[in-house]
Design an enzyme around this catalytic site. Sequence first.
Site, short mmCIF file in Angstrom:
data_model
loop_
_atom_site.label_atom_id
_atom_site.label_comp_id
_atom_site.label_asym_id
_atom_site.label_seq_id
_atom_site.Cartn_x
_atom_site.Cartn_y
_atom_site.Cartn_z
N TYR A 46 0.86 -1.19 0.00
CA TYR A 46 0.00 0.00 0.00
C TYR A 46 0.90 1.23 0.00
CZ TYR A 46 -5.06 -0.36 0.44
OH TYR A 46 -6.39 -0.49 0.16
N GLU A 48 -0.45 4.94 -0.51
CA GLU A 48 -1.18 6.19 -0.74
C GLU A 48 -0.22 7.39 -0.72
OE1 GLU A 48 -2.98 3.93 1.09
OE2 GLU A 48 -5.13 4.44 1.00
N ASP A 199 -7.09 12.45 -25.45
CA ASP A 199 -7.17 11.07 -24.93
C ASP A 199 -6.60 10.18 -26.03
OD1 ASP A 199 -7.86 8.51 -24.29
OD2 ASP A 199 -9.92 8.98 -23.68
N THR A 225 -4.55 5.08 -21.77
CA THR A 225 -4.45 3.79 -21.09
C THR A 225 -3.09 3.22 -21.48
OG1 THR A 225 -5.60 2.77 -22.94
CG2 THR A 225 -6.92 3.27 -20.99
N LYS A 228 -3.33 -0.77 -24.56
CA LYS A 228 -3.80 -0.93 -25.94
C LYS A 228 -2.57 -1.03 -26.86
CE LYS A 228 -8.32 1.08 -25.04
NZ LYS A 228 -8.40 2.00 -23.90
N ARG A 234 -3.06 -3.40 -17.86
CA ARG A 234 -4.18 -2.50 -17.65
C ARG A 234 -3.69 -1.34 -16.80
NH1 ARG A 234 -9.34 -3.73 -19.96
NH2 ARG A 234 -8.65 -5.48 -21.22
N1 DSN Z 1 -13.08 -0.16 -24.01
C1 DSN Z 1 -12.18 0.65 -24.77
C2 DSN Z 1 -12.21 0.34 -26.20
O1 DSN Z 1 -12.46 -0.80 -26.52
O2 DSN Z 1 -11.99 1.20 -27.05
C3 DSN Z 1 -12.37 2.08 -24.53
O3 DSN Z 1 -12.43 2.31 -23.17
#
Ligand code: DSN
Length: 444
Positions: A46, A48, A199, A225, A228, A234
Site C-alpha cells: 500500500y 497512498e 485522450d 491507457t 492498448k 491495464r
Molecule cells: N473499451 C475501450 C475500447 O475498446 O476502445 C475504450 O475504453
Amino acid sequence: MKDKKISNLIKKEEKRQREGIELIPSENYASSEVRKVLSSYYVNKYSEGYPKKRYYGGNENVDQVEILCQERAKELFKVPFANVQPYSGSPANLAVYLATCHPGDVVSGQALIAGGHLTHGHHVSATGIYYKTFQYGLIKEHVYDGKVDDLFDYEQIKKIAKTYQPKLIWVGATAYPLIIHFEKFAKIADEIGAYLAADIAHIAGLIAAGVHPSPVPYVHIVTTTTHKTLRGPRGAMIMVTEKGIKKDPDLPDKINKAVFPGLQGGPHDNQTASIAVALYEASQPSFKRYARQIVKNAKLLAKVLVDGGLKVVGGKSENHLILVSLAKVLGPGGGIFAQKALDLVGLTLNKNTVPDEPSSPFYPSGIRLGTPAATTRGMKEKEIKVIGKMILEVIDLIKPYRLPTNKKERKDYIVKFEKEIKTKKEVKELRQQVKKLALRFPIP
Ligand code: DSN
C-alpha cells in the site's frame, strides 16, 4: 494450483487466446515480462500518496519504481509531467475533469456514436451527469467515400466552442480510423481559452513510435491507457505538456490531487512497475518496427474489406483500426450477427455503432476491428490478407439474417441464428483454418 475452478478457467482462456485471432483494436498481448511483474511482490503493498510523500511506511522501493515509471513516460512522450497512478482510462479522464472544472461546468467532446468515448461527456457517464456537455461529430457527407483525410466537423466544434464556451475540450477517439489533426482542435480551444485534453488511449503506441503525430505540442493534457497499442498492463497515465504548464502552472499539482486523494486510494504498485516495463519496451527500436507494421496491416485489412464490397469509415485506415458499416449488407443492428459468427470461427472483434447508426449501441450496425494484437504475434501482410478474406466469407454466409424490429423477438432470433451458424460446414472449416494460422504465431 489448488483452486481448480480458476485454474481451469485460466487454461481455457489461454487456449482461446492461442487458438483464435484477436482483432479487437483496444486489446493486445502484453509481453511475458509485463505479465510477470504484475504478479510480483508489489502486489502486496500500500502506498497512498506520491514518491517521498506517502501515508504508509516501507515505500522506499515503491518510490523508486514510481519515479522510474514517471521518468520513462516523460521521456517517451516528451512531456514535463506524468501521473502514472490512474487505475484505468475512465478514472484518468474523470481526474482531468476534477482538476480543471467544477461540477456543472461546460465541456465538449466527441460523441460516442461518432467514435468518441463515454468519458468524453456521454449522458450516461459521470462526465455527462456532473458536467454540462456539448458533443461534436463527423461530417456525414464524407464518412464512407474515402475522399477526405479528416472527418471531424470543425464548423460544429467551433460553433459549440463559441456559443457555450466549454472550459475543457476533449480530442481523441475509440473508433476513428484516420490521423487526428490535433492542431486544428488547438486553434479552436485556444481562441476561447479552454483546456484541451487529448485522450490518446488507442493510439499511444503509435505516437510513442512516431508513426502517428503527437498531440503534445498542441494540447494541455494527455491521457492514455497503457494496455492498448502501448502493450502494457491495464492502467493509465495523465500527462501535462509544456503548453499546459504555461497555461496553468498549478496543473500538475491539480492533476495529482484529483487522482489522489480526489478519486483514488492507494495506487496499484504492481501495475506501476509493470507499466514501467512496458514503457521500457516501447522505447526500444523493435517497438518502432512493431508500430509501423500495425499501421501497414490495418491499411491492408481495410483495403481487403473495401475491395470485398464493405463500407468502411473514412474509406480506409491510417492507424490501427477499421470501422465497418454492415447496415447495407446485414440491415440495421447487423453487427451482432457478424460479431457472433466471427467469434465462432475464432476471429474476435466487437460490434460497434457507426456514425450514421440506424440502430442502437447494444444492437449496432457495424463492427470495429484492428491489428495491434495480431501484429504482436508477428502476423504481416500475407496473414492479414487471409484474415480479411475469411471475414468476407463469414459475412457472406450470414447475409440472409436480419435483426427483428420487434425487440421481444430479438433474443430468441439470435439464439436460433447461433445454433444454425454453428452447424454450417463452412463455419467449421473456417474455424480449423483460423486455428491452424493462429497456432503458427505464438502469443507471448
Ligand atoms: N473499451 C475501450 C475500447 O475498446 O476502445 C475504450 O475504453
